[in-house]
Design a protein around this motif. Sequence first.
Motif, PDB file in Angstrom:
ATOM      1  N   TYR A  16      13.849  -5.030  -6.145  1.00 12.88           N
ATOM      2  CA  TYR A  16      13.006  -3.928  -6.521  1.00 12.88           C
ATOM      3  C   TYR A  16      13.556  -3.175  -7.530  1.00 12.88           C
ATOM      4  O   TYR A  16      14.646  -2.486  -7.266  1.00 12.88           O
ATOM      5  N   SER A  25       8.476  -5.946  -4.805  1.00 10.11           N
ATOM      6  CA  SER A  25       7.756  -4.363  -4.415  1.00 10.11           C
ATOM      7  C   SER A  25       8.566  -3.828  -3.381  1.00 10.11           C
ATOM      8  O   SER A  25       8.497  -2.709  -3.062  1.00 10.11           O
ATOM      9  N   TRP A  41       5.345 -16.984  -2.133  1.00 11.09           N
ATOM     10  CA  TRP A  41       4.825 -15.889  -1.627  1.00 11.09           C
ATOM     11  C   TRP A  41       5.719 -15.102  -0.815  1.00 11.09           C
ATOM     12  O   TRP A  41       6.335 -15.895  -0.010  1.00 11.09           O
ATOM     13  N   GLY A  43       6.542 -12.023   1.510  1.00 10.16           N
ATOM     14  CA  GLY A  43       6.054 -10.842   2.374  1.00 10.16           C
ATOM     15  C   GLY A  43       7.300  -9.858   2.478  1.00 10.16           C
ATOM     16  O   GLY A  43       8.293 -10.166   3.050  1.00 10.16           O
ATOM     17  N   THR A  44       6.885  -8.427   2.366  1.00 11.91           N
ATOM     18  CA  THR A  44       7.963  -7.356   2.481  1.00 11.91           C
ATOM     19  C   THR A  44       7.390  -6.560   3.678  1.00 11.91           C
ATOM     20  O   THR A  44       6.565  -6.503   4.221  1.00 11.91           O
ATOM     21  N   TYR A  45       8.257  -5.630   4.078  1.00 12.29           N
ATOM     22  CA  TYR A  45       8.229  -4.801   5.213  1.00 12.29           C
ATOM     23  C   TYR A  45       7.909  -3.450   4.385  1.00 12.29           C
ATOM     24  O   TYR A  45       8.378  -2.528   3.838  1.00 12.29           O
ATOM     25  N   GLY A  46       6.470  -3.377   4.802  1.00 17.81           N
ATOM     26  CA  GLY A  46       5.723  -1.763   4.250  1.00 17.81           C
ATOM     27  C   GLY A  46       5.412  -1.999   2.795  1.00 17.81           C
ATOM     28  O   GLY A  46       4.922  -0.880   2.245  1.00 17.81           O
ATOM     29  N   ASN A  47       5.657  -2.835   1.902  1.00 19.48           N
ATOM     30  CA  ASN A  47       5.569  -2.853   0.689  1.00 19.48           C
ATOM     31  C   ASN A  47       4.733  -4.084   0.075  1.00 19.48           C
ATOM     32  O   ASN A  47       4.483  -4.228  -1.175  1.00 19.48           O
ATOM     33  N   GLY A  48       3.826  -4.745   1.073  1.00 23.28           N
ATOM     34  CA  GLY A  48       2.872  -5.707   0.562  1.00 23.28           C
ATOM     35  C   GLY A  48       3.331  -7.164   0.370  1.00 23.28           C
ATOM     36  O   GLY A  48       4.531  -7.279   0.371  1.00 23.28           O
ATOM     37  N   LEU A  49       2.423  -7.693  -0.474  1.00 25.55           N
ATOM     38  CA  LEU A  49       2.799  -9.059  -0.495  1.00 25.55           C
ATOM     39  C   LEU A  49       3.053  -9.554  -2.209  1.00 25.55           C
ATOM     40  O   LEU A  49       2.146  -9.054  -2.849  1.00 25.55           O
ATOM     41  N   ASN A  50       3.925 -10.228  -2.518  1.00 29.79           N
ATOM     42  CA  ASN A  50       4.321 -10.591  -3.857  1.00 29.79           C
ATOM     43  C   ASN A  50       4.103 -12.079  -4.078  1.00 29.79           C
ATOM     44  O   ASN A  50       4.406 -12.897  -3.093  1.00 29.79           O
TER      45      ASN A  50
END
Length: 836
Positions: A16, A25, A41, A43-50
């Motif tokens: 990030y 993110s 794809w 997936g992050t912890y608390g920061n949405g999908l990239n």
Amino acid sequence: MHLFDRTARAFTHYRYDPANARTLSGDIVMSFAEDRSGAYWVGTYGNGLNVFHAQANVFQTTVLFPNNPNDLFSNAIYALLEDRQGAVWLGTEQGLSRFDRPTKHVQRVPPPQEPERRNIPRAASPAFIRNIIEARDGALWLATDDGLQKLDPATLRRTVYRGTVATPDSLLTKSLQRVGWKFVEQTFALLESRDGRIWVGTRGAGVKVFNPQTNTFVAHYLAESGKEGLGHNFVRCIKEDSAGNIWFGTRGGGLSRFNPRSGAWKTYRHDDNNPNSLSHDAIFSLHFSANGLLWIGTQGGGVCCMDVKREQFVAWKEEHGLANNVVYAVLEDGKGNLWMSTHQGLSCMTPPDADKISRSPRPTDAAKAYTPFRNYDANDGLQNNEFNAGAYCKGASGRLYFGGLQGFNDFYPDSARVNSYIPPLVLTGFRRFGEEVRLEKDISITDTLYLSYQDNVFTLEFSALSFVQSEENRFKYMLEGFDTKWISAQTRHEARYTNLSGGTYIFRVKACNNDGIWNEVGKTLVIRVEPPFWERWWFRLGAVCLIGFVGVIAYRGRIAIIQRRAATLEHEVATRTSELRESNERLHSANEEIQRQIALLDEQTREIEVANSTLQEKNIELEDERHNSERLILNVLPPLIAKRLRAGEERIADGFDSVTVMFADIVGFTELATRQSPHEVVEILNTVFSAFDIFSERYRLEKIKTIGDAYMIVGGVPEPIDDHAGAIADMAIEMLQTLDILRYSLKIPLEVRIGIHTGPVVAGIIGQKKFSYDLWGDTVNTASRMESHGETGKIHCTREIFLLLRERYDFEPPRFIEVKGKGQMETYFLAGKKKI
């Protein structure tokens, strides 16, 4: 997130970065998956999908940090070069930096050390680097706002060269004074020609040529009105072709070509009436492609291709697919594709064959039919959509560089692959009167949609499942049974319909990804609209029967009304017929009286016509007399003077500051006349002076008078002309040539002395009954002295004439003679026009 390369056994780390919106993110990754298109794809912890796709990261952007004293001066790059050692040199408004690609290390290059310049104004931005080139000996040459500089890459020492050609040539000095000395040091474009000289394009003082062997400027070329040469004094780019010609792209003067061997210039400009001309007169860059075509980046005319042999141009603009009509640079990759930096990103073009351009009878039509562009913007990883002129180069390995407002991009063209993934299509929503409607089955899995006729405003939403720059996915849709052709929605994700009639329709939608790969199969949806009761068959049958019954009743009533009207009309016709018979008798009597009056009027008309004819004959005689009078006046006086006399001026006297007077005298004509009859003498003079009169009309000169065998003519009176001295000189040369012909044809030894002088005179009308237009003043007397002190068959001129015409005409060496009333004078014989 970390990517391990098994071959190189090395990791690439993705983290990030708050300063870069295109990074991950968040650093805590909870899930990871790859879809059918090759997108990842995350997936992050608390920061949405990239979502990440390798094809969306072709361009590497280098952004440096100006606040760091060891970093780049500024991210606005105006000059860029990769040298033979692989170092990248970056020019900005504040100075020069060297960038090492493997280590990402930036080194600021110190400014040149030079003694303080006293009483010499400095440039507004002396450190502004406009252009960088590498010479054959490895030295770097820099175009700056404060002169030409030479840089030693090993020691980073710079040498500054200022000024221009060291010559006492007053013409160059005066020309530079007119354009402004402040532009002489503001260098903008550089070229090392095949002879080792450095060509320097300035920001307003034309082109200078520097010889590195002697460390001196050896030539200077300026754009001057009325002369063939450089098209404009602001030169933005310079190129040399395979034949050794030097090409210059200017800011507003078009494209200029110079042949150093012959000294010949030619300039090409835009012509609104010629579609085969240059597309714009402001030029940013020039590039000769491998197939011999010249590609021109313009400031508003797109990219223009020139067939140098045919001197024909073809332009590609925004309507043909180009990202923007402002093209800063053109580079060619190893496959012959052209990469262009513009005001709205990068464009890649696969150009047509050279012979295809040459064969096209209408190049503009050929360009419209051929749109081979693929465009990239900031969403593809570019530093910015706007680039800068001068900031581009091609490295030895084939890597391309383009600099702009926020750093520079570099990439290998082969890495820019086309996204070949065919995007699936899905229906994502259904709205009625603008509000979302919940269906029994989700719209994405619905095959048939049932609607009431009251649902006369509805919207279908759809999407393409391609996530590489998904904002550039484009759509087309059609409702079979309602639309007659496909409707282009561009990037819009919905279709709206209103007031559909009852029936069955098929909605079709197709889409393409960011690189224009279409899913032609698309998605379909059957739509059944329930019709209202007035569109049912039984309602329509009853309506037809009712209309038929009403029609029969109406028909019978109409017949009865017609019969009653017929009886009434029959009575009215009988009454009106009797009245018309009586009126006809009265009209017959009146007609006989009118015929008698017409006969009388005819007789009077014939008498008037006879009188009119006599009056017209008198008018014609008067008009002939008036024309004869005007012709006589014009034979004696110049048309402008005659017009002023007719306007009522009684005394005409004018002063003229600059005219040219010529006297010509036929040598030995008095002796020749004694051997001829009076008729022959007059015939000879008429032949000679009539020829001279024709020349005076051709060169817009005015014959003042003939005195015996002498002839006087003036240029610039009574109507001023720009080049009266040149016109007089041309006529004098043609007079000598004509006398050579007459001597041969008449077999008479005709010779003439000619004298010319220029200066102020007084001109006016003298006489009361016989008008005469004449000249007075020292200029007239001096011209007469030049004729009397001249030599047979030569044109005798004063020094003033020599100074005016020496650039265009050849003169014999000066002579110094004693002239009555003038003393000793420096005079010349005019030999003829210079040969070009």
